[in-house]
Every structure is written in C-alpha cells, then in structure tokens.
Motif scaffolding. Structure first.
Motif, PDB file in Angstrom:
ATOM      1  N   UNK A 187      19.877  30.903 178.510  1.00  0.00           N
ATOM      2  CA  UNK A 187      18.902  31.641 177.712  1.00  0.00           C
ATOM      3  C   UNK A 187      19.502  32.065 176.376  1.00  0.00           C
ATOM      4  N   UNK A 188      20.775  32.436 176.372  1.00  0.00           N
ATOM      5  CA  UNK A 188      21.437  32.778 175.108  1.00  0.00           C
ATOM      6  C   UNK A 188      21.462  31.573 174.179  1.00  0.00           C
ATOM      7  N   UNK A 189      21.785  30.408 174.730  1.00  0.00           N
ATOM      8  CA  UNK A 189      21.805  29.179 173.934  1.00  0.00           C
ATOM      9  C   UNK A 189      20.421  28.912 173.341  1.00  0.00           C
ATOM     10  N   UNK A 190      19.392  29.007 174.175  1.00  0.00           N
ATOM     11  CA  UNK A 190      18.023  28.781 173.714  1.00  0.00           C
ATOM     12  C   UNK A 190      17.621  29.786 172.637  1.00  0.00           C
ATOM     13  N   UNK A 191      17.808  31.074 172.934  1.00  0.00           N
ATOM     14  CA  UNK A 191      17.328  32.127 172.043  1.00  0.00           C
ATOM     15  C   UNK A 191      18.007  32.062 170.680  1.00  0.00           C
ATOM     16  N   UNK A 192      19.319  31.844 170.658  1.00  0.00           N
ATOM     17  CA  UNK A 192      20.045  31.849 169.387  1.00  0.00           C
ATOM     18  C   UNK A 192      19.749  30.606 168.558  1.00  0.00           C
ATOM     19  N   UNK A 193      19.562  29.479 169.202  1.00  0.00           N
ATOM     20  CA  UNK A 193      19.245  28.263 168.452  1.00  0.00           C
ATOM     21  C   UNK A 193      17.832  28.344 167.887  1.00  0.00           C
ATOM     22  N   UNK A 194      16.897  28.825 168.699  1.00  0.00           N
ATOM     23  CA  UNK A 194      15.525  29.017 168.214  1.00  0.00           C
ATOM     24  C   UNK A 194      15.501  30.019 167.059  1.00  0.00           C
ATOM     25  N   UNK A 195      16.297  31.063 167.156  1.00  0.00           N
ATOM     26  CA  UNK A 195      16.383  32.050 166.076  1.00  0.00           C
ATOM     27  C   UNK A 195      16.854  31.398 164.776  1.00  0.00           C
ATOM     28  N   UNK A 196      17.846  30.518 164.859  1.00  0.00           N
ATOM     29  CA  UNK A 196      18.315  29.826 163.659  1.00  0.00           C
ATOM     30  C   UNK A 196      17.195  28.999 163.044  1.00  0.00           C
ATOM     31  N   UNK A 197      16.432  28.308 163.893  1.00  0.00           N
ATOM     32  CA  UNK A 197      15.307  27.513 163.393  1.00  0.00           C
ATOM     33  C   UNK A 197      14.267  28.396 162.723  1.00  0.00           C
ATOM     34  N   UNK A 198      13.985  29.538 163.320  1.00  0.00           N
ATOM     35  CA  UNK A 198      12.995  30.461 162.751  1.00  0.00           C
ATOM     36  C   UNK A 198      13.446  30.973 161.388  1.00  0.00           C
ATOM     37  N   UNK A 199      14.732  31.259 161.246  1.00  0.00           N
ATOM     38  CA  UNK A 199      15.235  31.760 159.961  1.00  0.00           C
ATOM     39  C   UNK A 199      15.138  30.691 158.873  1.00  0.00           C
ATOM     40  N   UNK A 200      15.434  29.453 159.222  1.00  0.00           N
ATOM     41  CA  UNK A 200      15.298  28.368 158.242  1.00  0.00           C
ATOM     42  C   UNK A 200      13.844  28.223 157.806  1.00  0.00           C
ATOM     43  N   UNK A 201      12.926  28.244 158.766  1.00  0.00           N
ATOM     44  CA  UNK A 201      11.508  28.100 158.428  1.00  0.00           C
ATOM     45  C   UNK A 201      11.016  29.280 157.586  1.00  0.00           C
TER      46      UNK A 201
END
Length: 376
Positions: A187-201
C-alpha cells in the motif's frame, strides 16, 4: 532428452511449477484490474517470456539494453528499460527505437533528464521517459514530495520529450516476512507512486502510466487504485528468499540445480557434490533471514526436499551438503557416490545467471533445452 541423460551440474526448470506461477500472478493482477509487465531479468529466456505473454502479460521490463535487443529480435517491442539512463547508453537506446522498438527509458535526476533531452533534440528523436520514484528508500528514485520530481518532468516535457509516467520498485519488501507487513509495504508503494503522478498532473504535466512492482508486493497488494501496471520478475521461478518472505512454498520453486555426489567427509557429516558457487552463485540472501539455507536446500533427484539437508558451503566447483544443526555421520550411506540431487537456490536470478541454458523438465519426463543469454 531425459533427466537421467543430463550431465551435472545443470540448471533445471520444472515447467509445471513455472506454469502455475505464471498463471497465479496473471490471475491476481487481472482481478485487481491492472496490466502486468513482467521483469525478464530473472530468466533472460525466450521460452519463459513467451509463456508469460501467452498467459496475458503486456510488454516486458528489462534491466539491460542487451535484454531489450534480444527480446525485440524475438518480436517484443513494448519494453521498459527500468534502470536509470546514462548518456553513454543513449546511442544504443536510439538504435533500438530507430528499428521500431517501443523502448521506454528512465530518469531520476535533472542531469539525466537534460542529457536525454539534449541527445533527443540533436538526433531528432522523441524519447519516452518515465520518472523513477523512491517509495521506500531502498535504492534509487525521487521521493514523491520532492520538488525535483516536477523539475525533472518539466525538463523532459518542455524540451520535446514524451513524459510517459512514473515507475517505482518497493525493494524493501524483501526485508519482511509477515503478510501484514507485506500488505503495508504494498500500500505504501501504491500510495506514494500515485501521489507522484498526481503531483505531476497538478503541475500541468502528463503522467499516463503509473507503474509499480516487486514480487512480494504484487502478491500482497489488496487494492491498486490509481495504478496502471505492475512489474514483477522472480515470481516466475520463485526461490528460497521468496519462501522466507512468505509468498511461496518450496513446492512452488521452479528452478533448481541438478548435481551429483562425488565424495564424502564422513567424520564431518559432509557429502561433496559437483555443484559449487559457479553453479549456485555466491548469493547468500537467506543468511539475513530467519531461516538460513546456506547455498541452497537439498532435494532428491525428483525434486522432493530432504529434510534439513542444505548446501552449507561452496567452493568454485565443489559444494558441501550437510544436515543443518547436526552432524550426520551416516551421510555416505544416505547419499552414496553417484547420487543425484537437486538444490533449490537462494536467488533464482543469480543462480540462473551462472548457466548458459536451462533444461526444461516437462510433466511427461521429457527434457528440452532452453537457451538464456548474458551481457549488457
């Protein structure tokens, strides 16, 4: 060929086990609604990768450009080179793309991003670049909240490169051995990677792909919202490290090394075999885990584990088989000279790398030779 006809040492693949492993992972990720892009560095073998794609995998992950070249020659074009790109390898990457390979490359620094952009402009090439995200401090990548993430994205997009997405690998998952911990790390892997994508967008940058993966997290994740694809590699063979992590049984391990007993040191409780570290590798990954298997777990020729017997030590071409925690002075009677054994490896990637080919053992007892390749 048959098993009995093989010289030793020899790397064996139990095809039935391999097939079950492939199907297990594919079913799981299909159910979670994400595409699966297996990492092929474990086997570097066309027959194995074709089986993964036939089962439903979409594209592959590689760790060397040699792998990309070899698998592109086999007809696979959707390839992610999941190692930070350095300028000296851009010519090799360009040549692959010019031949029609859909190669994606990775950056995690401004230096790297600027070098890719400059080389791309100079050669009229629009590279697709994914940004590596650090989700656990294990190795490389940019932390998802770091302003460097946006700077790298802009350096690529503003200079005409294609910002393809973000990529992460929770390598720290290998350090755990309970389901609860693996679920947490997944879940940490998922949440942090998704967060990076959200910040780029949010910064006005494209991020179509959100790619995560390791064998432990892929087999433990309970939800993958926001993720578009998962990568995993060693699951196809499994090994003793993965057994200790808790994601497979020894009966799932599809790779082993066939070896022959060539002598004894009876007073020490040793049987000497013709597979040393040149056949098994020097990887002692289980040494740091609760159950240390030495250089590998000893099995009968037909693949059944033989209690507490392990390859406890290894020289270049000699391995020492002994009973863990005890001295078996009847070992010569138990394993006479000429006895053939199989050794399950600590790390399938490292053991596979010691051999130029695999001997694939089918359920009907027939054996095929599957080549693997080396190099960068």
């Amino acid at each position: 060929m048959s098993l009995a006809s093989l010289d030793t040492p020899a790397a064996l693949i139990d095809v039935a086990r391999m097939t079950r492993n492939i199907e297990r992972m594919q079913r799981r990720l299909d159910a979670l609604g994400v595409r699966f892009r297996p990492h092929v560095k474990t086997t570097k073998c066309g027959q194995v990768v074709r089986a993964q794609i036939t089962a439903g995998a979409q594209g592959i992950t590689v760790s060397t450009l040699k792998e990309a070249e070899q698998f592109f020659a086999m007809g696979i074009s959707d390839i992610v080179y999941a190692v930070g790109m350095v300028p000296s390898k851009l010519k090799q990457a360009l040549a692959l793309r010019r031949r029609g390979c859909g190669l994606k490359i990775v950056a995690d620094s401004l230096y790297c991003a600027n070098a890719i952009a400059a080389f791309g402009r100079e050669h009229g090439e629009t590279f697709e670049v994914w940004i590596e995200v650090d989700v656990d401090g294990h190795r490389s990548g940019i932390p998802p909240e770091d302003d460097l993430l946006i700077a790298v994205g802009r350096a690529l997009a503003d200079c005409g490169m294609t910002l393809g997405g973000v990529l992460a690998h929770a390598g720290s998952s290998y350090e755990y051995n309970t389901h609860a911990d693996l679920v947490r790390i997944a879940e940490q892997e998922r949440e942090r990677t998704v967060r990076a994508a959200e910040r780029l967008r949010a910064a006005g940058l494209p991020c179509p792909v959100v790619s995560i993966g390791s064998t432990p997290t892929a087999l433990s994740a309970e939800r993958l919202e926001g993720v578009t694809e998962v990568r995993a590699g060693v699951y196809v063979m499994f090994d003793l490290v993965m057994h200790n992590v808790g994601v497979c049984e020894t009966s799932d391990i599809a790779l082993s090394v066939l070896t022959t007993v060539i002598g004894h040191q009876e007073e020490k409780g040793w049987a000497i075999v013709d597979a040393g570290w040149m056949a098994m590798s020097r990887d002692r990954g289980t040494q740091r885990q609760p159950h240390d298997f030495g250089y590998g777990l000893v099995c009968s020729e037909d693949g059944e584990p033989l209690g507490d017997y392990v390859m406890s030590s290894a020289n270049q071409e000699h391995g020492i088989v002994s009973r863990a925690g005890a001295t078996d002075r009847d070992i010569a009677a138990r394993f006479p000279i000429g006895t053939r054994l199989r050794i399950l490896p600590n790390h399938a990637c490292a053991t596979g790398a010691q051999h130029p080919e695999y001997h694939a053992l089918n359920e009907d007892g027939s054996v095929e030779t599957w080549p693997r390749f080396y190099g960068w």
